[in-house]
Design a protein around this motif. Structure first.
Motif, PDB file in Angstrom:
ATOM      1  N   ALA A  10       0.831  -1.208   0.000  1.00  0.00           N
ATOM      2  CA  ALA A  10       0.000   0.000   0.000  1.00  0.00           C
ATOM      3  C   ALA A  10       0.862   1.254   0.000  1.00  0.00           C
ATOM      4  N   GLY A  11       0.509   2.189  -0.899  1.00  0.00           N
ATOM      5  CA  GLY A  11       1.093   3.502  -0.814  1.00  0.00           C
ATOM      6  C   GLY A  11       0.442   4.252   0.336  1.00  0.00           C
ATOM      7  N   ARG A  12       1.240   4.915   1.167  1.00  0.00           N
ATOM      8  CA  ARG A  12       0.728   5.563   2.385  1.00  0.00           C
ATOM      9  C   ARG A  12       0.592   7.074   2.192  1.00  0.00           C
ATOM     10  N   TRP A  13      -0.543   7.604   2.676  1.00  0.00           N
ATOM     11  CA  TRP A  13      -0.807   9.041   2.657  1.00  0.00           C
ATOM     12  C   TRP A  13      -1.388   9.442   4.001  1.00  0.00           C
ATOM     13  N   ARG A  14      -0.994  10.623   4.508  1.00  0.00           N
ATOM     14  CA  ARG A  14      -1.545  11.091   5.773  1.00  0.00           C
ATOM     15  C   ARG A  14      -2.249  12.430   5.588  1.00  0.00           C
ATOM     16  N   TYR A  15      -3.243  12.623   6.431  1.00  0.00           N
ATOM     17  CA  TYR A  15      -3.950  13.898   6.436  1.00  0.00           C
ATOM     18  C   TYR A  15      -3.052  14.958   7.059  1.00  0.00           C
ATOM     19  N   THR A  16      -2.952  16.102   6.418  1.00  0.00           N
ATOM     20  CA  THR A  16      -2.077  17.158   6.931  1.00  0.00           C
ATOM     21  C   THR A  16      -2.607  17.771   8.219  1.00  0.00           C
ATOM     22  N   ASP A  17      -3.902  17.551   8.520  1.00  0.00           N
ATOM     23  CA  ASP A  17      -4.458  18.099   9.750  1.00  0.00           C
ATOM     24  C   ASP A  17      -4.325  17.127  10.931  1.00  0.00           C
ATOM     25  N   GLY A  18      -3.613  16.018  10.717  1.00  0.00           N
ATOM     26  CA  GLY A  18      -3.400  15.065  11.803  1.00  0.00           C
ATOM     27  C   GLY A  18      -4.502  14.040  11.970  1.00  0.00           C
ATOM     28  N   GLY A  19      -5.361  13.898  10.964  1.00  0.00           N
ATOM     29  CA  GLY A  19      -6.491  12.985  11.070  1.00  0.00           C
ATOM     30  C   GLY A  19      -6.176  11.524  10.816  1.00  0.00           C
ATOM     31  N   GLY A  20      -4.874  11.187  10.725  1.00  0.00           N
ATOM     32  CA  GLY A  20      -4.498   9.797  10.496  1.00  0.00           C
ATOM     33  C   GLY A  20      -3.990   9.579   9.088  1.00  0.00           C
ATOM     34  N   GLU A  21      -4.101   8.354   8.609  1.00  0.00           N
ATOM     35  CA  GLU A  21      -3.587   8.035   7.276  1.00  0.00           C
ATOM     36  C   GLU A  21      -4.529   7.107   6.531  1.00  0.00           C
ATOM     37  N   ILE A  22      -4.314   7.055   5.217  1.00  0.00           N
ATOM     38  CA  ILE A  22      -5.003   6.107   4.338  1.00  0.00           C
ATOM     39  C   ILE A  22      -3.949   5.341   3.559  1.00  0.00           C
ATOM     40  N   GLY A  23      -4.385   4.290   2.882  1.00  0.00           N
ATOM     41  CA  GLY A  23      -3.500   3.566   1.988  1.00  0.00           C
ATOM     42  C   GLY A  23      -4.176   3.372   0.645  1.00  0.00           C
ATOM     43  N   VAL A  24      -3.387   3.238  -0.407  1.00  0.00           N
ATOM     44  CA  VAL A  24      -3.914   2.903  -1.725  1.00  0.00           C
ATOM     45  C   VAL A  24      -3.096   1.736  -2.278  1.00  0.00           C
ATOM     46  N   ILE A  25      -3.794   0.745  -2.821  1.00  0.00           N
ATOM     47  CA  ILE A  25      -3.141  -0.428  -3.394  1.00  0.00           C
ATOM     48  C   ILE A  25      -3.376  -0.402  -4.892  1.00  0.00           C
ATOM     49  N   SER A  26      -2.282  -0.199  -5.644  1.00  0.00           N
ATOM     50  CA  SER A  26      -2.367   0.167  -7.067  1.00  0.00           C
ATOM     51  C   SER A  26      -1.827  -0.929  -7.969  1.00  0.00           C
ATOM     52  N   SER A  27      -2.306  -2.142  -7.788  1.00  0.00           N
ATOM     53  CA  SER A  27      -1.782  -3.276  -8.542  1.00  0.00           C
ATOM     54  C   SER A  27      -1.963  -3.127 -10.049  1.00  0.00           C
ATOM     55  N   VAL A  28      -2.968  -2.375 -10.469  1.00  0.00           N
ATOM     56  CA  VAL A  28      -3.236  -2.232 -11.901  1.00  0.00           C
ATOM     57  C   VAL A  28      -2.433  -1.081 -12.512  1.00  0.00           C
ATOM     58  N   THR A  29      -2.475   0.084 -11.889  1.00  0.00           N
ATOM     59  CA  THR A  29      -1.873   1.268 -12.509  1.00  0.00           C
ATOM     60  C   THR A  29      -0.436   1.529 -12.084  1.00  0.00           C
ATOM     61  N   GLN A  30      -0.007   0.994 -10.952  1.00  0.00           N
ATOM     62  CA  GLN A  30       1.372   1.191 -10.489  1.00  0.00           C
ATOM     63  C   GLN A  30       1.878  -0.140  -9.914  1.00  0.00           C
ATOM     64  N   ALA A  31       2.180  -1.061 -10.801  1.00  0.00           N
ATOM     65  CA  ALA A  31       2.555  -2.419 -10.393  1.00  0.00           C
ATOM     66  C   ALA A  31       3.728  -2.403  -9.416  1.00  0.00           C
ATOM     67  N   PHE A  32       3.629  -3.255  -8.394  1.00  0.00           N
ATOM     68  CA  PHE A  32       4.709  -3.355  -7.412  1.00  0.00           C
ATOM     69  C   PHE A  32       5.347  -4.746  -7.432  1.00  0.00           C
ATOM     70  N   CYS A  33       5.312  -5.395  -8.594  1.00  0.00           N
ATOM     71  CA  CYS A  33       5.908  -6.734  -8.737  1.00  0.00           C
ATOM     72  C   CYS A  33       7.378  -6.751  -8.328  1.00  0.00           C
ATOM     73  N   SER A  34       8.103  -5.685  -8.629  1.00  0.00           N
ATOM     74  CA  SER A  34       9.552  -5.675  -8.412  1.00  0.00           C
ATOM     75  C   SER A  34       9.930  -5.820  -6.949  1.00  0.00           C
ATOM     76  N   THR A  35       8.992  -5.533  -6.043  1.00  0.00           N
ATOM     77  CA  THR A  35       9.290  -5.640  -4.614  1.00  0.00           C
ATOM     78  C   THR A  35       8.403  -6.661  -3.912  1.00  0.00           C
ATOM     79  N   CYS A  36       7.702  -7.511  -4.682  1.00  0.00           N
ATOM     80  CA  CYS A  36       6.777  -8.472  -4.084  1.00  0.00           C
ATOM     81  C   CYS A  36       7.529  -9.559  -3.324  1.00  0.00           C
ATOM     82  N   THR A  37       7.154  -9.755  -2.067  1.00  0.00           N
ATOM     83  CA  THR A  37       7.829 -10.714  -1.195  1.00  0.00           C
ATOM     84  C   THR A  37       6.884 -11.809  -0.713  1.00  0.00           C
ATOM     85  N   ARG A  38       5.759 -12.026  -1.434  1.00  0.00           N
ATOM     86  CA  ARG A  38       4.698 -12.890  -0.914  1.00  0.00           C
ATOM     87  C   ARG A  38       4.640 -14.267  -1.574  1.00  0.00           C
TER      88      ARG A  38
END
Length: 355
Positions: free
Chosen positions: A257-285
């Protein structure tokens, strides 16, 4: 199952894989094996349209018989071998893992291993089992929740199951200490993408992390089309327009998951971009199916039969060497080469090897 499983080669005695020398285990692209996902059942009480569409997984569908699936003791033995090869995190999946009776017994068998122990669930049975799971040694949970709109959610799970019951399960897991809780939303354009902001708002400030997942062409039955994909960049843009976000570094190498945080301190979200931003090169599963077949990719067409070794009297060393040999031959990079044509290939169903 239609999935091809490659048998372990055996002669009069046993044709063992080459001995694995101690040291870092890497595949053909230099990727280490760090994560093991174990499917404990191919059954589920939901019929989510992107995973187990009811027109395929109907009343006549033949699931695996009980004697075909790995026992808890067999799973624990294999997990111990995997940890010895470098696995640091074990995730229990399905199907829906909580429909497997007495799952807390398996967790108790695994909790002594030197690995983080997690579970992914649809949350339907979580309220009843959270305390037992925590007492047995589970570290945390990830809950799938594709919409906060009840009508949309019931339509997507196709089991007439209400949102409120899933949230009840999340609250129970939180009270049991199974945190940080991650909440996964598979986003499909024109189906539930109008609820992205509502999902972000509901979990802001709670300490839970909602993750938005691009709709993927997993398996062969979910009718995937590129037009149905909402790119993660679009998700981030929509949310950031309401609550500004800024990127965060990954917690560890290979984090999906790509990590993003709210600038107001409200926590974070994640985005999993298997289609548009493949992460095969670092897959450890690595993935272990319900009946003991080993898969090196979520989009695999075939697996490697470990159950034959386990039930055929193989030693831990022989099993270890076989697993190491499979990983060292691994060259998977499906998401990097995905096209409309590869999406049509017959692949193992996600309900069989877990998401």
């Amino acid at each position: 199952m239609a999935t091809k499983v490659i048998p372990i080669r055996m002669s009069g005695a046993r044709a063992a894989a080459p001995a694995f020398a101690d040291g870092p285990l890497a595949d053909t692209r230099g990727r280490p094996m760090r994560d093991l996902r174990i499917s404990v059942t191919d059954r589920c009480n939901f019929r989510c349209t992107y995973c187990m569409p009811r027109e395929v997984f109907d009343a006549g569908y033949k699931f695996l018989p009980h004697d075909a699936i790995l026992t808890f003791e067999e799973i624990a033995r294999l997990a111990r071998v995997f940890v010895g090869l470098g696995v640091e995190k074990i995730r229990l999946t399905g199907g829906e893992p909580l429909v497997r009776r007495d799952l807390h017994r398996l967790i108790a068998l695994l909790q002594g291993l030197n690995a983080e122990l997690t579970l992914t669930t649809n949350g339907s049975l979580l309220a009843k089992q959270a305390n037992a799971l925590a007492r047995a040694g589970l570290n945390r949970v990830t809950v799938s929740l594709d919409s906060l709109d009840d009508a949309t959610f019931r339509k997507m799970n196709d089991a007439d199951f209400p949102v409120a019951k899933v949230i009840e399960g999340i609250d129970a897991a939180s009270a049991a200490g199974l945190e940080p809780i991650k909440i996964n939303m598979v986003v499909k354009r024109g189906v539930n993408d109008s609820g992205i902001l509502a999902m972000a708002e509901r979990w802001r400030g709670t300490g839970h992390i909602v993750r938005f997942i691009e709709f993927m062409d997993v398996g062969s039955t979910n009718g995937w089309r590129m037009d149905d994909v909402v790119p993660s960049a679009e998700v981030v843009k929509r949310i950031s327009a309401r609550w500004p976000l800024e990127p965060l570094d990954a917690n560890y190498s290979g984090e999906v998951a790509g990590r993003w945080r709210y600038t107001d301190g409200g926590g974070e979200i994640g985005v999993i971009s298997s289609v548009t931003q493949a992460f095969c090169s670092t897959c450890t599963r690595m993935r272990l199916s319900t009946e003991g077949s080993l898969f090196t990719c979520l989009f695999a067409q075939s697996g490697h039969d470990l159950k034959a070794l386990v039930r055929g009297g193989a030693s831990d060393e022989e099993i270890r060497n076989e697993i190491a040999a499979v990983w060292q031959r691994r060259a998977d990079r499906y998401s990097e080469i995905r096209t409309g044509e590869t999406a049509k290939l017959r692949k193992v169903e996600m309900s069989y090897i877990g998401g």
